[in-house]
Motif scaffolding. Structure first.
Motif, PDB file in Angstrom:
ATOM      1  N   SER A  19      -8.145  54.105  63.279  1.00 11.42           N
ATOM      2  CA  SER A  19      -7.451  53.216  64.205  1.00 11.42           C
ATOM      3  C   SER A  19      -7.459  51.781  63.707  1.00 11.42           C
ATOM      4  O   SER A  19      -8.459  51.287  63.207  1.00 11.42           O
ATOM      5  CB  SER A  19      -8.137  53.277  65.575  1.00 11.42           C
ATOM      6  OG  SER A  19      -7.618  52.292  66.420  1.00 11.42           O
ATOM      7  N   ALA A  20      -6.326  51.138  63.832  1.00  3.65           N
ATOM      8  CA  ALA A  20      -6.204  49.753  63.378  1.00  3.65           C
ATOM      9  C   ALA A  20      -6.049  48.816  64.559  1.00  3.65           C
ATOM     10  O   ALA A  20      -5.255  47.890  64.547  1.00  3.65           O
ATOM     11  CB  ALA A  20      -5.023  49.622  62.428  1.00  3.65           C
ATOM     12  N   THR A  21      -6.802  49.055  65.623  1.00  2.00           N
ATOM     13  CA  THR A  21      -6.685  48.245  66.831  1.00  2.00           C
ATOM     14  C   THR A  21      -7.443  46.938  66.729  1.00  2.00           C
ATOM     15  O   THR A  21      -7.263  46.063  67.563  1.00  2.00           O
ATOM     16  CB  THR A  21      -7.211  49.017  68.048  1.00  2.00           C
ATOM     17  OG1 THR A  21      -8.576  49.378  67.813  1.00  2.00           O
ATOM     18  CG2 THR A  21      -6.394  50.267  68.282  1.00  2.00           C
ATOM     19  N   CYS A  22      -8.301  46.793  65.725  1.00  4.41           N
ATOM     20  CA  CYS A  22      -9.113  45.581  65.610  1.00  4.41           C
ATOM     21  C   CYS A  22      -8.651  44.753  64.429  1.00  4.41           C
ATOM     22  O   CYS A  22      -8.448  45.275  63.347  1.00  4.41           O
ATOM     23  CB  CYS A  22     -10.589  45.942  65.423  1.00  4.41           C
ATOM     24  SG  CYS A  22     -11.235  46.912  66.775  1.00  4.41           S
ATOM     25  N   TYR A  23      -8.516  43.456  64.649  1.00  4.63           N
ATOM     26  CA  TYR A  23      -8.125  42.570  63.569  1.00  4.63           C
ATOM     27  C   TYR A  23      -8.999  41.334  63.627  1.00  4.63           C
ATOM     28  O   TYR A  23      -9.345  40.849  64.696  1.00  4.63           O
ATOM     29  CB  TYR A  23      -6.658  42.151  63.696  1.00  4.63           C
ATOM     30  CG  TYR A  23      -5.704  43.307  63.685  1.00  4.63           C
ATOM     31  CD1 TYR A  23      -5.325  43.926  64.886  1.00  4.63           C
ATOM     32  CD2 TYR A  23      -5.209  43.799  62.497  1.00  4.63           C
ATOM     33  CE1 TYR A  23      -4.455  45.004  64.884  1.00  4.63           C
ATOM     34  CE2 TYR A  23      -4.338  44.875  62.497  1.00  4.63           C
ATOM     35  CZ  TYR A  23      -3.954  45.466  63.691  1.00  4.63           C
ATOM     36  OH  TYR A  23      -3.109  46.539  63.680  1.00  4.63           O
ATOM     37  N   LEU A  24      -9.341  40.797  62.467  1.00  6.22           N
ATOM     38  CA  LEU A  24     -10.137  39.584  62.409  1.00  6.22           C
ATOM     39  C   LEU A  24      -9.384  38.527  61.638  1.00  6.22           C
ATOM     40  O   LEU A  24      -8.673  38.829  60.687  1.00  6.22           O
ATOM     41  CB  LEU A  24     -11.474  39.838  61.717  1.00  6.22           C
ATOM     42  CG  LEU A  24     -12.452  40.713  62.489  1.00  6.22           C
ATOM     43  CD1 LEU A  24     -13.726  40.839  61.690  1.00  6.22           C
ATOM     44  CD2 LEU A  24     -12.751  40.116  63.837  1.00  6.22           C
ATOM     45  N   THR A  25      -9.544  37.298  62.052  1.00  7.38           N
ATOM     46  CA  THR A  25      -8.964  36.192  61.319  1.00  7.38           C
ATOM     47  C   THR A  25     -10.076  35.462  60.603  1.00  7.38           C
ATOM     48  O   THR A  25     -11.201  35.375  61.084  1.00  7.38           O
ATOM     49  CB  THR A  25      -8.251  35.216  62.275  1.00  7.38           C
ATOM     50  OG1 THR A  25      -9.174  34.789  63.268  1.00  7.38           O
ATOM     51  CG2 THR A  25      -7.067  35.909  62.945  1.00  7.38           C
TER      52      THR A  25
ATOM     53  N   PRO B   6      -8.348  38.218  68.879  1.00  7.85           N
ATOM     54  CA  PRO B   6      -7.515  36.999  68.838  1.00  7.85           C
ATOM     55  C   PRO B   6      -6.950  36.543  70.176  1.00  7.85           C
ATOM     56  O   PRO B   6      -6.546  35.385  70.298  1.00  7.85           O
ATOM     57  CB  PRO B   6      -6.384  37.407  67.874  1.00  7.85           C
ATOM     58  CG  PRO B   6      -7.015  38.396  66.965  1.00  7.85           C
ATOM     59  CD  PRO B   6      -7.948  39.190  67.840  1.00  7.85           C
ATOM     60  N   ASP B   7      -6.929  37.423  71.191  1.00  6.89           N
ATOM     61  CA  ASP B   7      -6.406  36.994  72.489  1.00  6.89           C
ATOM     62  C   ASP B   7      -7.398  36.144  73.276  1.00  6.89           C
ATOM     63  O   ASP B   7      -7.096  35.660  74.373  1.00  6.89           O
ATOM     64  CB  ASP B   7      -5.963  38.191  73.325  1.00  6.89           C
ATOM     65  CG  ASP B   7      -7.115  39.141  73.675  1.00  6.89           C
ATOM     66  OD1 ASP B   7      -8.288  38.821  73.361  1.00  6.89           O
ATOM     67  OD2 ASP B   7      -6.834  40.211  74.248  1.00  6.89           O
ATOM     68  N   ASP B   8      -8.620  35.953  72.726  1.00  6.93           N
ATOM     69  CA  ASP B   8      -9.666  35.142  73.365  1.00  6.93           C
ATOM     70  C   ASP B   8     -10.083  35.681  74.727  1.00  6.93           C
ATOM     71  O   ASP B   8     -10.676  34.955  75.533  1.00  6.93           O
ATOM     72  CB  ASP B   8      -9.222  33.682  73.523  1.00  6.93           C
ATOM     73  CG  ASP B   8      -9.101  32.961  72.200  1.00  6.93           C
ATOM     74  OD1 ASP B   8      -9.681  33.437  71.219  1.00  6.93           O
ATOM     75  OD2 ASP B   8      -8.414  31.923  72.155  1.00  6.93           O
ATOM     76  N   THR B   9      -9.783  36.923  74.998  1.00 10.43           N
ATOM     77  CA  THR B   9     -10.121  37.540  76.274  1.00 10.43           C
ATOM     78  C   THR B   9     -10.828  38.872  76.087  1.00 10.43           C
ATOM     79  O   THR B   9     -11.823  39.164  76.754  1.00 10.43           O
ATOM     80  CB  THR B   9      -8.851  37.760  77.123  1.00 10.43           C
ATOM     81  OG1 THR B   9      -8.225  36.494  77.360  1.00 10.43           O
ATOM     82  CG2 THR B   9      -9.183  38.404  78.462  1.00 10.43           C
ATOM     83  N   THR B  10     -10.327  39.689  75.163  1.00  9.16           N
ATOM     84  CA  THR B  10     -10.871  41.026  74.910  1.00  9.16           C
ATOM     85  C   THR B  10     -11.950  40.962  73.840  1.00  9.16           C
ATOM     86  O   THR B  10     -11.788  40.301  72.811  1.00  9.16           O
ATOM     87  CB  THR B  10      -9.751  41.984  74.453  1.00  9.16           C
ATOM     88  OG1 THR B  10      -8.689  41.963  75.398  1.00  9.16           O
ATOM     89  CG2 THR B  10     -10.284  43.403  74.312  1.00  9.16           C
ATOM     90  N   TRP B  11     -13.047  41.667  74.083  1.00  5.02           N
ATOM     91  CA  TRP B  11     -14.147  41.714  73.125  1.00  5.02           C
ATOM     92  C   TRP B  11     -14.001  42.931  72.213  1.00  5.02           C
ATOM     93  O   TRP B  11     -13.552  43.985  72.643  1.00  5.02           O
ATOM     94  CB  TRP B  11     -15.484  41.794  73.861  1.00  5.02           C
ATOM     95  CG  TRP B  11     -15.792  40.599  74.699  1.00  5.02           C
ATOM     96  CD1 TRP B  11     -15.346  40.348  75.965  1.00  5.02           C
ATOM     97  CD2 TRP B  11     -16.611  39.476  74.336  1.00  5.02           C
ATOM     98  NE1 TRP B  11     -15.837  39.138  76.413  1.00  5.02           N
ATOM     99  CE2 TRP B  11     -16.609  38.585  75.448  1.00  5.02           C
ATOM    100  CE3 TRP B  11     -17.338  39.154  73.198  1.00  5.02           C
ATOM    101  CZ2 TRP B  11     -17.310  37.390  75.435  1.00  5.02           C
ATOM    102  CZ3 TRP B  11     -18.049  37.962  73.189  1.00  5.02           C
ATOM    103  CH2 TRP B  11     -18.031  37.094  74.290  1.00  5.02           C
TER     104      TRP B  11
ATOM    105  N   ASN C 169     -18.348  46.519  77.715  1.00  5.35           N
ATOM    106  CA  ASN C 169     -17.233  46.001  76.919  1.00  5.35           C
ATOM    107  C   ASN C 169     -17.171  44.481  76.871  1.00  5.35           C
ATOM    108  O   ASN C 169     -16.157  43.911  76.473  1.00  5.35           O
ATOM    109  CB  ASN C 169     -15.904  46.548  77.466  1.00  5.35           C
ATOM    110  CG  ASN C 169     -15.635  46.126  78.905  1.00  5.35           C
ATOM    111  OD1 ASN C 169     -16.450  45.449  79.532  1.00  5.35           O
ATOM    112  ND2 ASN C 169     -14.500  46.539  79.442  1.00  5.35           N
ATOM    113  N   VAL C 170     -18.249  43.810  77.255  1.00  6.09           N
ATOM    114  CA  VAL C 170     -18.292  42.346  77.238  1.00  6.09           C
ATOM    115  C   VAL C 170     -19.513  41.890  76.450  1.00  6.09           C
ATOM    116  O   VAL C 170     -20.650  42.127  76.870  1.00  6.09           O
ATOM    117  CB  VAL C 170     -18.336  41.757  78.669  1.00  6.09           C
ATOM    118  CG1 VAL C 170     -18.467  40.237  78.615  1.00  6.09           C
ATOM    119  CG2 VAL C 170     -17.098  42.154  79.455  1.00  6.09           C
ATOM    120  N   GLY C 171     -19.287  41.264  75.302  1.00  5.67           N
ATOM    121  CA  GLY C 171     -20.398  40.777  74.498  1.00  5.67           C
ATOM    122  C   GLY C 171     -20.193  41.051  73.016  1.00  5.67           C
ATOM    123  O   GLY C 171     -19.314  41.824  72.621  1.00  5.67           O
TER     124      GLY C 171
END
Length: 324
Positions: A289-295, A138-143, A103-105
């Motif tokens: 699922s709408a758990t992912c968002y991009l800016t 967007p939280d700069d922590t979760t990938w 879950n990292v990368g």
């Protein structure tokens, strides 16, 4: 006795360590499911090139960085169209009976045009262009890769203006858990053989292309990251930028759950039509699922010129800075 006591915990850990890798178990194209083959298992007709092991590719100069560990040609080619929606299903374990374990990368997708049919195309010297890249939420922590670990597929859209022909789609997850040291990154590439119809004219420029191996170095930012566990993070994507003709097609949710069960692909054939029709009902890359968002990327992103020889030296790198 002491040696036995020390050996028992290690033995207990071995099954977990062995299963902590994975591969692409299947791909869904416009609602039609195309199964792959288990690594080192029986080889059935597929559109996904089979790898020899679930283990990662280690080292940026490893020849297996091209399409995965000792990847072999697949017998079939899937029809797709400009704008087709693909869900790449990454699975864990040697039989694919568990979720993706990392879950990292970043999640990245590349394409290259085949010389003739992709079922016989040797991609050793292929020039690849990037069509999508997703890193931190967007939280700069979760990938975004954490959603793959939760059982969701990696979504990607075929560029709407792409020129017709045979293409390899290279889906890549990079695991950065061990990237605090040079050479610690784990690469998981996989190649899917496609025949794309339509009448588009979009192509990448030579400065947007690179070879595998050749796109990355072990000590560059995005591959070597000593601050990977010091959030909030600033991440620099490795490799070339997303090809200009692609944007903004792939700035959608990078992972989601399909809204409907995909149909299974009929018995594949090696005979390809000149203009493929849709392979099934589209589920869309934003379905479920709408758990992912991009800016959207800002216009003032700093461009870093990569050092190096050949075409890699011409690439631009984006240093994405996020506010604390």
């Amino acid at each position: 006795m002491i040696h036995l006591l020390l050996a028992l915990p290690l033995a207990a850990l071995l099954p977990a360590l062995v299963s902590a890798h994975g591969y692409v178990g299947s791909v869904t194209i416009d609602g039609t499911l195309y199964p792959g083959n288990e690594p080192s298992g029986s080889t059935n007709p597929s559109v996904i090139r089979q790898v020899s092991t679930i283990d990662p590719v280690k080292g940026a100069t490893n020849p297996s960085l091209n399409c995965g560990m000792n990847a072999t040609l697949a017998a079939n080619v899937a029809n797709a169209n400009p704008g087709s929606q693909l869900q790449v299903h990454w699975v864990g374990g040697s039989t694919g009976d568990s979720n993706w374990p990392h879950n990292v990368g970043p999640i990245m997708h590349y394409m290259t045009k085949c010389d003739g049919s992709c079922s016989s195309y040797d991609s050793t010297n292929a020039e690849w262009f990037k069509i999508s890249e997703f890193g931190l939420e967007p939280d700069d922590t979760t990938w975004y890769q954490a959603n793959i670990m939760a059982g969701q597929p990696a979504n990607v859209t075929i560029p709407p203006s792409i020129a017709p022909g045979g293409y390899l789609l290279r889906s890549e997850l990079i695991s950065l858990q061990l990237a605090v040291s040079v050479g610690g990154a784990e690469f998981y590439p996989a190649c899917i053989q496609l025949n794309i119809g339509g009448s588009g004219t979009g192509t990448a420029t030579s400065s947007e292309e690179c070879t595998f191996p050749g796109c990355y170095t072990d000590d560059e930012a995005g591959i070597f990251d000593p601050d990977i566990y010091n959030p909030p993070l600033t991440y620099t994507f490795p490799g070339p930028p997303v090809a200009a003709f692609v944007v903004p097609a792939n700035f959608s949710s990078p992972s989601s759950s399909p809204s409907a069960s995909p149909s299974i692909a009929p018995t594949p054939t090696n005979t390809l039509s000149a203009t493929p029709s849709p392979t099934g009902n589209s589920t869309g890359s934003d379905a479920g699922s709408a758990t992912c968002y991009l800016t959207a990327r800002s216009a003032n992103e700093e461009l870093l010129t990569k050092r190096g020889n050949s075409k890699r030296g011409m690439h631009k790198r984006r240093l994405v800075r996020r506010a604390n």
